[in-house]
Design a protein around this motif. Structure first.
Motif, short mmCIF file in Angstrom:
data_model
loop_
_atom_site.label_atom_id
_atom_site.label_comp_id
_atom_site.label_asym_id
_atom_site.label_seq_id
_atom_site.Cartn_x
_atom_site.Cartn_y
_atom_site.Cartn_z
N GLN A 88 -1.55 -0.95 4.54
CA GLN A 88 -2.56 -0.04 5.07
C GLN A 88 -2.88 -0.35 6.53
O GLN A 88 -3.11 0.56 7.33
CB GLN A 88 -3.82 -0.09 4.21
N TRP A 89 -2.94 -1.63 6.87
CA TRP A 89 -3.12 -1.99 8.28
C TRP A 89 -2.03 -1.35 9.14
O TRP A 89 -2.30 -0.78 10.19
CB TRP A 89 -3.09 -3.51 8.45
N MET A 90 -0.79 -1.46 8.69
CA MET A 90 0.33 -0.94 9.47
C MET A 90 0.30 0.59 9.51
O MET A 90 0.63 1.19 10.54
CB MET A 90 1.66 -1.43 8.88
N ASP A 91 -0.09 1.22 8.43
CA ASP A 91 -0.15 2.68 8.42
C ASP A 91 -1.22 3.18 9.38
O ASP A 91 -0.99 4.12 10.16
CB ASP A 91 -0.43 3.19 7.01
N VAL A 92 -2.41 2.58 9.32
CA VAL A 92 -3.49 2.98 10.23
C VAL A 92 -3.07 2.77 11.68
O VAL A 92 -3.28 3.64 12.54
CB VAL A 92 -4.77 2.20 9.91
N ALA A 93 -2.47 1.62 11.96
CA ALA A 93 -2.04 1.33 13.32
C ALA A 93 -1.01 2.35 13.81
O ALA A 93 -1.10 2.87 14.93
CB ALA A 93 -1.46 -0.08 13.39
#
Length: 248
Positions: A142-147
């Protein structure tokens, strides 16, 4: 609270005496962001703002935004930015529930120091603020998707993470990002890396590259009191130099 110096005193930041405290990791992360004057930068999970403030010292005229879900740390980030004369917008929000004002923006750079530890593999920290910063609740995916969503086409993602979590981090990258490069950070020559810095570019199609490790300390072991950083790392930590990155 304590008052802590970074970059040889170029940044001075208030931090909790007990709780999550930014240190060398935050400075190294900021030094790895390939930002240029005039660009926009978003930090996910900015804590007390140390990493963004270090980046602002190295690269002038940035449009800085930080997201922090813990209200006390968000307040510290605002205070620290003002005290250091850095214009920075701090948004108090969870990265998984961004306000509409942020969902409508894109940035040239997004960088983050996501929580290092899976709590299925270790004990929680006693301090709630430290636990929220270090113990993973929101998956790395999720961190990578948001970023990735917040990056402009051609924008850069920069992340620091512990080596044992790098498989999870790499698995979280999808085909929206390419030309990923991983720089291992080895404590000493001949020692296994404990941290790695990943950079990737939105819309790029280059192959993944594993770079030679950057050695942090001189000598085979810690033998005397005082600093033992290698000259390139000392320049990063004390003179606000960019992190040496092969190919830059």
């Amino acid at each position: 609270m304590t008052e802590d110096d970074f970059l040889g005193g170029r940044v001075r930041a208030a931090q909790p005496a007990v709780g999550y405290r930014a240190g060398t990791d935050a400075v190294l992360l900021a030094a790895a962001v390939p930002a240029k004057p005039g660009q926009s930068v978003l930090e996910l999970g900015c804590g007390a703002g140390v990493a963004s403030l270090c980046l602002a010292v190295r690269v002038p005229d940035l449009r800085l935004t930080g997201i922090e879900r813990q209200l006390p740390y968000a307040g510290l980030a605002r205070t620290n930015a003002a005290r250091n004369g850095v214009k920075m917008e701090i948004v108090t929000a969870d990265i998984t529930n961004l306000p509409a004002s942020l969902r409508g923006q894109s940035f040239d750079h997004v960088f983050a120091n996501p929580p290092y530890y899976l709590r299925t593999r270790g004990s929680a920290a006693c301090d709630p603020g430290r636990e929220a910063a270090l113990g993973e609740e929101t998956p790395l995916s999720q961190w990578m998707d948001v970023a990735t969503r917040r990056l402009v086409p051609g924008g850069w993602l920069t992340v620091i993470q512990r080596v044992e979590r790098l498989p999870d981090l790499m698995q979280a990258l999808d085909d929206r990002l390419g030309s990923a490069e991983l720089l291992p950070l080895a404590p000493r020559q001949g020692r296994a890396a404990k941290l790695g810095v990943l950079r990737a570019r939105k819309g790029a199609r280059g192959a993944f590259r594993l770079l030679p490790p950057l050695v942090l300390h001189m000598g085979a072991r810690h033998e005397t009191d005082g600093e033992s950083y290698t000259p390139p790392v000392r320049a990063v930590l004390r003179q606000a130099a960019a992190l040496p990155w092969p190919g830059d």
